[in-house]
Design a protein around this motif. Sequence first.
Motif, PDB file in Angstrom:
ATOM      1  N   LEU A  95      31.135  43.826 -25.212  1.00 34.48           N
ATOM      2  CA  LEU A  95      30.279  42.182 -25.700  1.00 34.48           C
ATOM      3  C   LEU A  95      29.980  42.257 -27.374  1.00 34.48           C
ATOM      4  CD1 LEU A  95      27.856  40.442 -24.497  1.00 34.48           C
ATOM      5  CD2 LEU A  95      25.990  41.679 -25.580  1.00 34.48           C
ATOM      6  N   MET A  96      29.919  43.119 -28.012  1.00 35.93           N
ATOM      7  CA  MET A  96      29.928  43.105 -29.701  1.00 35.93           C
ATOM      8  C   MET A  96      31.445  42.813 -30.354  1.00 35.93           C
ATOM      9  SD  MET A  96      26.966  43.107 -30.365  1.00 35.93           S
ATOM     10  CE  MET A  96      26.658  43.304 -32.222  1.00 35.93           C
ATOM     11  N   VAL A  97      32.701  43.164 -29.275  1.00 37.04           N
ATOM     12  CA  VAL A  97      33.314  42.968 -29.849  1.00 37.04           C
ATOM     13  C   VAL A  97      34.292  41.138 -29.444  1.00 37.04           C
ATOM     14  CG1 VAL A  97      35.832  42.990 -29.171  1.00 37.04           C
ATOM     15  CG2 VAL A  97      35.024  44.897 -29.484  1.00 37.04           C
ATOM     16  N   GLU A  98      33.857  41.014 -28.700  1.00 37.93           N
ATOM     17  CA  GLU A  98      33.647  39.964 -28.061  1.00 37.93           C
ATOM     18  C   GLU A  98      32.766  39.075 -28.753  1.00 37.93           C
ATOM     19  OE1 GLU A  98      33.305  36.233 -23.958  1.00 37.93           O
ATOM     20  OE2 GLU A  98      32.142  38.526 -23.705  1.00 37.93           O
ATOM     21  N   MET A 342      32.462  44.035 -13.925  1.00 35.47           N
ATOM     22  CA  MET A 342      32.572  44.897 -15.335  1.00 35.47           C
ATOM     23  C   MET A 342      34.207  45.429 -15.394  1.00 35.47           C
ATOM     24  SD  MET A 342      30.328  45.716 -17.349  1.00 35.47           S
ATOM     25  CE  MET A 342      29.011  45.088 -16.861  1.00 35.47           C
ATOM     26  N   GLU A 343      35.062  46.045 -14.597  1.00 37.93           N
ATOM     27  CA  GLU A 343      35.927  46.242 -15.096  1.00 37.93           C
ATOM     28  C   GLU A 343      37.320  45.859 -15.627  1.00 37.93           C
ATOM     29  OE1 GLU A 343      35.649  46.849 -10.270  1.00 37.93           O
ATOM     30  OE2 GLU A 343      34.772  47.457 -12.437  1.00 37.93           O
ATOM     31  N   ASP A 344      36.928  44.324 -15.190  1.00 42.86           N
ATOM     32  CA  ASP A 344      37.942  43.284 -15.940  1.00 42.86           C
ATOM     33  C   ASP A 344      37.896  43.041 -16.737  1.00 42.86           C
ATOM     34  OD1 ASP A 344      39.396  43.626 -13.026  1.00 42.86           O
ATOM     35  OD2 ASP A 344      38.906  42.506 -12.748  1.00 42.86           O
ATOM     36  N   TYR A 345      36.235  43.132 -17.018  1.00 38.40           N
ATOM     37  CA  TYR A 345      35.950  41.965 -18.581  1.00 38.40           C
ATOM     38  C   TYR A 345      36.530  42.979 -19.502  1.00 38.40           C
ATOM     39  CZ  TYR A 345      32.504  41.265 -22.097  1.00 38.40           C
ATOM     40  OH  TYR A 345      32.170  40.824 -23.314  1.00 38.40           O
ATOM     41  N   ILE A 349      38.842  42.583 -22.719  1.00 33.45           N
ATOM     42  CA  ILE A 349      38.309  42.961 -24.095  1.00 33.45           C
ATOM     43  C   ILE A 349      39.243  43.600 -24.665  1.00 33.45           C
ATOM     44  CG2 ILE A 349      36.485  43.459 -26.260  1.00 33.45           C
ATOM     45  CD1 ILE A 349      35.706  40.466 -24.042  1.00 33.45           C
ATOM     46  N   ASN A 350      39.761  44.873 -24.268  1.00 35.91           N
ATOM     47  CA  ASN A 350      40.661  46.258 -24.754  1.00 35.91           C
ATOM     48  C   ASN A 350      41.890  45.306 -24.953  1.00 35.91           C
ATOM     49  OD1 ASN A 350      38.157  47.425 -25.164  1.00 35.91           O
ATOM     50  ND2 ASN A 350      38.917  48.650 -23.019  1.00 35.91           N
ATOM     51  N   ALA A 351      42.388  44.628 -24.024  1.00 32.90           N
ATOM     52  CA  ALA A 351      43.643  43.802 -23.864  1.00 32.90           C
ATOM     53  C   ALA A 351      43.959  42.390 -25.152  1.00 32.90           C
ATOM     54  CB  ALA A 351      44.014  43.632 -22.979  1.00 32.90           C
ATOM     55  N   ASP A 352      42.460  42.316 -25.951  1.00 40.57           N
ATOM     56  CA  ASP A 352      42.392  40.861 -26.418  1.00 40.57           C
ATOM     57  C   ASP A 352      43.263  39.722 -26.038  1.00 40.57           C
ATOM     58  OD1 ASP A 352      42.285  40.028 -29.236  1.00 40.57           O
ATOM     59  OD2 ASP A 352      43.768  39.722 -30.198  1.00 40.57           O
TER      60      ASP A 352
END
Length: 453
Positions: A95-98, A342-345, A349-352
């Motif tokens: 969440l903080m990354v997004e 959750m896993e898709d979210y 985020i990890n894939a930018d």
Amino acid sequence: MIDFNNVELVGQSTPDPLRYAFARKAAPHSGGKSAPVPPPQVQSALQMALDSVPTQSGARCLYIHIPFCRVRCTYCNFFQYASSKTMIDDYFTALMVELKRKAAQPWTQAAPFQAVYIGGGTPTDLSAEQLRILGRAIHDHFPLTPDCELTLEGRINKFGNDKFESALAGGFNRFSFGVQSFDSKVRRAAKRLDDGDVVIKRIQELVAYNSAPIVIDLLFGLPYQTLDIWQSDLEGYLASGAHGVDLYQLIDMQGLPMHRMVEQGKLPMPADTPTKATMFERGVQFMATHHQRRLSCNHWAKDNRERSIYNSLAKTTAEVLPIGAGAGGNVGGLQMMQTRKMEDYIAAINADQYPVPMMMRAAPGGELTSYVKAAFDRGVVAKRTLNLIVNEDLFGRLMPLFQAWEKNGLVKLTEGYVTLTLAGQFWNVTLAQAMIRTIGMLNDASQSDHVAA
């Protein structure tokens, strides 16, 4: 030709429109039409919108979603994940990354935000330190107006002084708690935690800090909630000292735990529509008797500390930047709902990438639809504002609909205004949907006439 005798548009002609104008209220929100963005274009369309710097910027809000609850309430359609420290920690990191990524976009930095809302789920299931970090991150990375309203939603249960003080330190300045009822039997049947007296005492403690407005939700029509219990719930609001209250009616939705428990005989039937109308009437009268300031058809404030900025703006043309799994919003004419999985979210985020599986382009006339929704939420439609939006006398074209509503006891017509009666206030979403539908039919008729000519 539009049939202004159609009961779906104008309601029943009945001596008791509050209780019987329509068969039932089917949905909590009204809306218009929109067109889907092809899935391969979703990422580029959103990036283009966030890369843009608006030449003119209206009201804008930030919505952050925390999709965790320790218990699923029987009436709830928003439950996603049971609270787990490991899962919450992993989610909070993503969440903080997004949050920081979206905060850095040109669109975001182009104008200040008037309101921020942390919803769920149960945002108060975050740890005290996470609440402080989240609040500070919003202040540090987003442009905010000096009087920006930052609301933290949640439960009273396990929201101790450590969390409250950390949230205040993080910059949250409004707190909204889903109480629903102060009656312990009603609360237990709805899977609410804590007895009613515990809830009242805790709200009083938070109010005594005198640091931020404390607002509560009350829900009417729940199983076991008689008219007498509803009266006690209203009195509990005053006793709690809360700065504001929303009075919402229970909407019966198929497939929810409450519906299954009623079918299995584990819960009595919730209140029918006429009874809920009576509860609404009693709530309106109670608030008037005790001089509570009315902010909308369903929301009251004890004093000027409660402003309800986000709730008001979200029903207008304000843009809402969504952050988090399950968050919804609209930016640059794009309406979106972020993935609930959750896993898709976390993978997105990890894939930018933006965690948006589908997106809609707002249909032409979005400003008009937003005005209609906001006007009915406030309880009055203004001729001047309506006509300015479309640059024609739409108010006059809608007069047959307004007159039919007045005949059926749903509105009062005065010079330049349509004001909802008590019955109209109860059915305000139904009326908003009917007006949006009628405007669509009028537009279709005008286009047909133009083609024929």
